[in-house]
Design a protein around this motif. Structure first.
Motif, PDB file in Angstrom:
ATOM      1  N   ALA A  25       0.778   3.349   2.033  1.00 50.92           N
ATOM      2  CA  ALA A  25       0.841   3.811   3.366  1.00 50.92           C
ATOM      3  C   ALA A  25       2.212   3.276   3.781  1.00 50.92           C
ATOM      4  O   ALA A  25       2.712   3.730   4.840  1.00 50.92           O
ATOM      5  CB  ALA A  25      -0.160   2.777   4.228  1.00 50.92           C
TER       6      ALA A  25
ATOM      7  N   LYS B  59      -1.977   6.546  14.067  1.00 53.89           N
ATOM      8  CA  LYS B  59      -2.802   7.569  13.372  1.00 53.89           C
ATOM      9  C   LYS B  59      -3.862   8.077  14.104  1.00 53.89           C
ATOM     10  O   LYS B  59      -4.670   7.430  14.367  1.00 53.89           O
ATOM     11  CB  LYS B  59      -3.035   6.864  12.043  1.00 53.89           C
ATOM     12  CG  LYS B  59      -3.725   7.777  11.149  1.00 53.89           C
ATOM     13  CD  LYS B  59      -4.084   7.309   9.726  1.00 53.89           C
ATOM     14  CE  LYS B  59      -5.070   6.172   9.679  1.00 53.89           C
ATOM     15  NZ  LYS B  59      -5.348   5.706   8.562  1.00 53.89           N
TER      16      LYS B  59
ATOM     17  N   ASP C 163      -6.272  -7.254  12.424  1.00 53.72           N
ATOM     18  CA  ASP C 163      -7.380  -6.339  11.529  1.00 53.72           C
ATOM     19  C   ASP C 163      -8.733  -7.253  11.418  1.00 53.72           C
ATOM     20  O   ASP C 163      -8.670  -8.500  11.449  1.00 53.72           O
ATOM     21  CB  ASP C 163      -6.893  -6.406   9.915  1.00 53.72           C
ATOM     22  CG  ASP C 163      -7.260  -5.173   9.289  1.00 53.72           C
ATOM     23  OD1 ASP C 163      -6.573  -4.057   9.400  1.00 53.72           O
ATOM     24  OD2 ASP C 163      -8.609  -5.055   8.923  1.00 53.72           O
ATOM     25  N   LEU C 164      -9.554  -6.494  11.177  1.00 52.24           N
ATOM     26  CA  LEU C 164     -11.081  -6.796  10.883  1.00 52.24           C
ATOM     27  C   LEU C 164     -10.966  -7.487   9.893  1.00 52.24           C
ATOM     28  O   LEU C 164     -11.760  -8.459   9.477  1.00 52.24           O
ATOM     29  CB  LEU C 164     -12.196  -5.754  10.902  1.00 52.24           C
ATOM     30  CG  LEU C 164     -12.117  -4.868  12.124  1.00 52.24           C
ATOM     31  CD1 LEU C 164     -12.944  -3.541  11.794  1.00 52.24           C
ATOM     32  CD2 LEU C 164     -12.895  -5.458  13.285  1.00 52.24           C
TER      33      LEU C 164
ATOM     34  N   LEU D  25     -10.382   4.597  19.114  1.00 53.79           N
ATOM     35  CA  LEU D  25      -9.452   3.480  18.746  1.00 53.79           C
ATOM     36  C   LEU D  25      -7.996   3.787  19.070  1.00 53.79           C
ATOM     37  O   LEU D  25      -7.592   2.952  19.819  1.00 53.79           O
ATOM     38  CB  LEU D  25      -9.456   3.382  17.304  1.00 53.79           C
ATOM     39  CG  LEU D  25     -10.753   2.714  16.444  1.00 53.79           C
ATOM     40  CD1 LEU D  25     -10.034   2.777  14.774  1.00 53.79           C
ATOM     41  CD2 LEU D  25     -10.696   1.346  16.616  1.00 53.79           C
TER      42      LEU D  25
ATOM     43  N   ASP E 248     -11.372  -7.954  16.388  1.00 58.76           N
ATOM     44  CA  ASP E 248     -11.556  -6.405  16.563  1.00 58.76           C
ATOM     45  C   ASP E 248     -10.362  -6.049  17.794  1.00 58.76           C
ATOM     46  O   ASP E 248     -10.725  -6.776  18.572  1.00 58.76           O
ATOM     47  CB  ASP E 248     -12.829  -6.227  16.887  1.00 58.76           C
ATOM     48  CG  ASP E 248     -13.126  -4.715  17.389  1.00 58.76           C
ATOM     49  OD1 ASP E 248     -12.281  -3.834  17.693  1.00 58.76           O
ATOM     50  OD2 ASP E 248     -14.265  -4.276  17.377  1.00 58.76           O
TER      51      ASP E 248
ATOM     52  N   ALA F  13      -3.765  -3.858  10.435  1.00 58.00           N
ATOM     53  CA  ALA F  13      -2.710  -4.100   9.713  1.00 58.00           C
ATOM     54  C   ALA F  13      -3.154  -4.321   8.032  1.00 58.00           C
ATOM     55  O   ALA F  13      -2.073  -4.119   7.120  1.00 58.00           O
ATOM     56  CB  ALA F  13      -2.095  -5.366  10.106  1.00 58.00           C
ATOM     57  N   THR F  14      -4.308  -4.507   7.638  1.00 53.83           N
ATOM     58  CA  THR F  14      -4.427  -4.784   6.241  1.00 53.83           C
ATOM     59  C   THR F  14      -4.651  -3.725   5.414  1.00 53.83           C
ATOM     60  O   THR F  14      -5.054  -2.633   5.934  1.00 53.83           O
ATOM     61  CB  THR F  14      -5.834  -5.644   6.114  1.00 53.83           C
ATOM     62  OG1 THR F  14      -5.935  -6.878   6.989  1.00 53.83           O
ATOM     63  CG2 THR F  14      -6.428  -6.205   4.974  1.00 53.83           C
ATOM     64  N   PRO F  15      -4.085  -3.693   4.263  1.00 54.67           N
ATOM     65  CA  PRO F  15      -3.404  -4.836   3.541  1.00 54.67           C
ATOM     66  C   PRO F  15      -2.253  -5.179   3.576  1.00 54.67           C
ATOM     67  O   PRO F  15      -1.546  -6.294   3.288  1.00 54.67           O
ATOM     68  CB  PRO F  15      -3.653  -4.415   2.003  1.00 54.67           C
ATOM     69  CG  PRO F  15      -3.428  -2.890   2.135  1.00 54.67           C
ATOM     70  CD  PRO F  15      -4.064  -2.564   3.171  1.00 54.67           C
TER      71      PRO F  15
ATOM     72  N   SER G 218       0.913  -1.192   0.087  1.00 54.60           N
ATOM     73  CA  SER G 218       0.061   0.047  -0.052  1.00 54.60           C
ATOM     74  C   SER G 218       0.885   1.283  -0.037  1.00 54.60           C
ATOM     75  O   SER G 218       2.112   1.104   0.514  1.00 54.60           O
ATOM     76  CB  SER G 218      -0.745   0.227   1.274  1.00 54.60           C
ATOM     77  OG  SER G 218      -0.103   0.177   2.356  1.00 54.60           O
TER      78      SER G 218
ATOM     79  N   THR H 278     -10.074  -3.952  19.658  1.00 51.37           N
ATOM     80  CA  THR H 278     -10.711  -3.424  20.700  1.00 51.37           C
ATOM     81  C   THR H 278     -11.482  -4.345  21.927  1.00 51.37           C
ATOM     82  O   THR H 278     -11.781  -4.026  23.046  1.00 51.37           O
ATOM     83  CB  THR H 278     -11.821  -2.102  20.419  1.00 51.37           C
ATOM     84  OG1 THR H 278     -12.989  -2.587  19.924  1.00 51.37           O
ATOM     85  CG2 THR H 278     -11.183  -1.209  19.842  1.00 51.37           C
TER      86      THR H 278
HETATM   87  C1  LIG Z   1      -5.614   2.471   6.485  1.00 54.37           C
HETATM   88  S1  LIG Z   1      -6.054   0.532   6.773  1.00 54.37           S
HETATM   89  C2  LIG Z   1      -4.471   0.058   7.346  1.00 54.37           C
HETATM   90  C3  LIG Z   1      -3.359   0.203   6.374  1.00 54.37           C
HETATM   91  C4  LIG Z   1      -2.050  -0.598   6.622  1.00 54.37           C
HETATM   92  N1  LIG Z   1      -1.336   0.204   7.679  1.00 54.37           N
HETATM   93  C5  LIG Z   1      -1.146  -0.631   5.447  1.00 54.37           C
HETATM   94  O1  LIG Z   1      -0.148  -0.109   5.644  1.00 54.37           O
HETATM   95  O2  LIG Z   1      -1.515  -1.662   4.685  1.00 54.37           O
HETATM   96  C6  LIG Z   1      -7.119   0.790   8.255  1.00 54.37           C
HETATM   97  C7  LIG Z   1      -7.345  -0.509   8.743  1.00 54.37           C
HETATM   98  O3  LIG Z   1      -7.791  -0.543  10.063  1.00 54.37           O
HETATM   99  C8  LIG Z   1      -8.587  -1.581  10.271  1.00 54.37           C
HETATM  100  N2  LIG Z   1      -9.591  -1.456  11.622  1.00 54.37           N
HETATM  101  C9  LIG Z   1     -10.225  -0.362  11.835  1.00 54.37           C
HETATM  102  N3  LIG Z   1     -10.850  -0.634  13.218  1.00 54.37           N
HETATM  103  C10 LIG Z   1     -10.274  -1.885  13.652  1.00 54.37           C
HETATM  104  C11 LIG Z   1     -10.441  -2.832  14.734  1.00 54.37           C
HETATM  105  N4  LIG Z   1     -11.336  -2.051  15.779  1.00 54.37           N
HETATM  106  N5  LIG Z   1      -9.805  -3.825  14.918  1.00 54.37           N
HETATM  107  C12 LIG Z   1      -9.015  -4.334  13.901  1.00 54.37           C
HETATM  108  N6  LIG Z   1      -9.001  -3.560  12.704  1.00 54.37           N
HETATM  109  C13 LIG Z   1      -9.466  -2.440  12.531  1.00 54.37           C
HETATM  110  C14 LIG Z   1      -9.478  -1.273   9.019  1.00 54.37           C
HETATM  111  O4  LIG Z   1     -10.061  -2.772   8.794  1.00 54.37           O
HETATM  112  C15 LIG Z   1      -8.474  -1.211   7.929  1.00 54.37           C
HETATM  113  O5  LIG Z   1      -8.071  -2.509   7.382  1.00 54.37           O
END
Ligand SMILES: C[S@@+](CC[C@H](N)C(=O)[O-])C[C@H]1O[C@@H](n2cnc3c(N)ncnc32)[C@H](O)[C@@H]1O
Length: 202
Positions: free
Chosen positions: A27, A157, A75-76, A136, A93, A52-54, A25, A95
């Motif tokens: 990111a 973030k 990640d979800l 979060l 999740d 963490a996704t992708p 990504s 949290t």
């Molecule tokens: C911007 S993306 C992350 C990108 C990642 N850092 C990368 O470099 O590929 C944000 C992620 O936060 C995850 N997310 C949001 N709330 C979450 C939670 N409560 N538990 C787990 N994952 C969560 C979303 O599913 C999404 O995949």
């Protein structure tokens, strides 16, 4: 003709670089830029990557920690597997208590670094999204209070808004060094800020 977002994405230099350099990504460049400046992740570290996704941040973290370290992504959404044996992943999740217990188990109760690029599901209402992002971030801090090692580092973030200042004050008490920044790879119109805490005071 694609959507406006797709057209913008194709022009974006970091999107192009991510594709060209095989990062998962754009990111990835944010973490590369932040780590270059603040030395957040060291060789051999145990890194917890929340949201963490992708996998762009996990990919960089794996490069930084090398074979002696470990990276646990949470990640979800599911993630495309990494070939590295020192990468672990929990789909869930972060949290939630049961997910946190699994994290503690895999990490043997300790992390040297916690990174969170987690974004809440967006409502499009700035204040609501800000508060969801703060929730979060507070979960990330409570996870850090459980498992972050003394002198450990954190990167979170957060979408800016009214509660941002309180969050920073809270973190300032917990870390010897506290910085807020927006790397050049973060889109200017995005309200996201990156908070870096170095040397956790356990
Ligand atoms: C911007 S993306 C992350 C990108 C990642 N850092 C990368 O470099 O590929 C944000 C992620 O936060 C995850 N997310 C949001 N709330 C979450 C939670 N409560 N538990 C787990 N994952 C969560 C979303 O599913 C999404 O995949």
């Amino acid at each position: 003709m694609g959507s406006k977002w797709q057209v913008e994405k194709k022009k974006d230099p970091y999107y192009k670089r991510a594709k060209g350099e095989d990062y998962r990504s754009r990111a990835s460049f944010k973490l590369l830029q932040l780590d270059k400046k603040y030395k957040i992740i060291k060789k051999g570290s145990a890194v917890l990557d929340l949201g963490a996704t992708p996998g762009g941040w996990s990919q960089i973290a794996l490069e930084k920690v090398g074979e002696e370290g470990i990276v646990l992504g949470v990640d979800l959404q599911k993630i495309k597997p990494f070939p590295e044996k020192n990468f672990h992943f929990i789909r869930g999740d972060f949290t939630k208590k049961e997910v946190q217990e699994k994290m503690i188990d895999i990490m043997d109760g300790k992390a040297d670094v916690i990174i969170s690029d987690a974004s809440p599901s967006l409502s499009g209402i700035k204040d609501v999204d800000h508060l969801r992002s703060i929730d979060l971030a507070n979960s990330v801090i409570s996870i850090a209070d459980n498992i972050l090692e003394n002198n450990g580092n954190i990167l979170i973030k957060v979408f800016q808004g009214e509660e941002f200042k309180n969050l920073i004050e809270e973190l300032r008490k917990k870390f010897k060094v506290l910085k807020t920044t927006k790397p050049s790879s973060s889109r200017k119109k995005s309200s996201e800020m990156y908070v870096i805490g170095l040397k956790y005071k356990r």
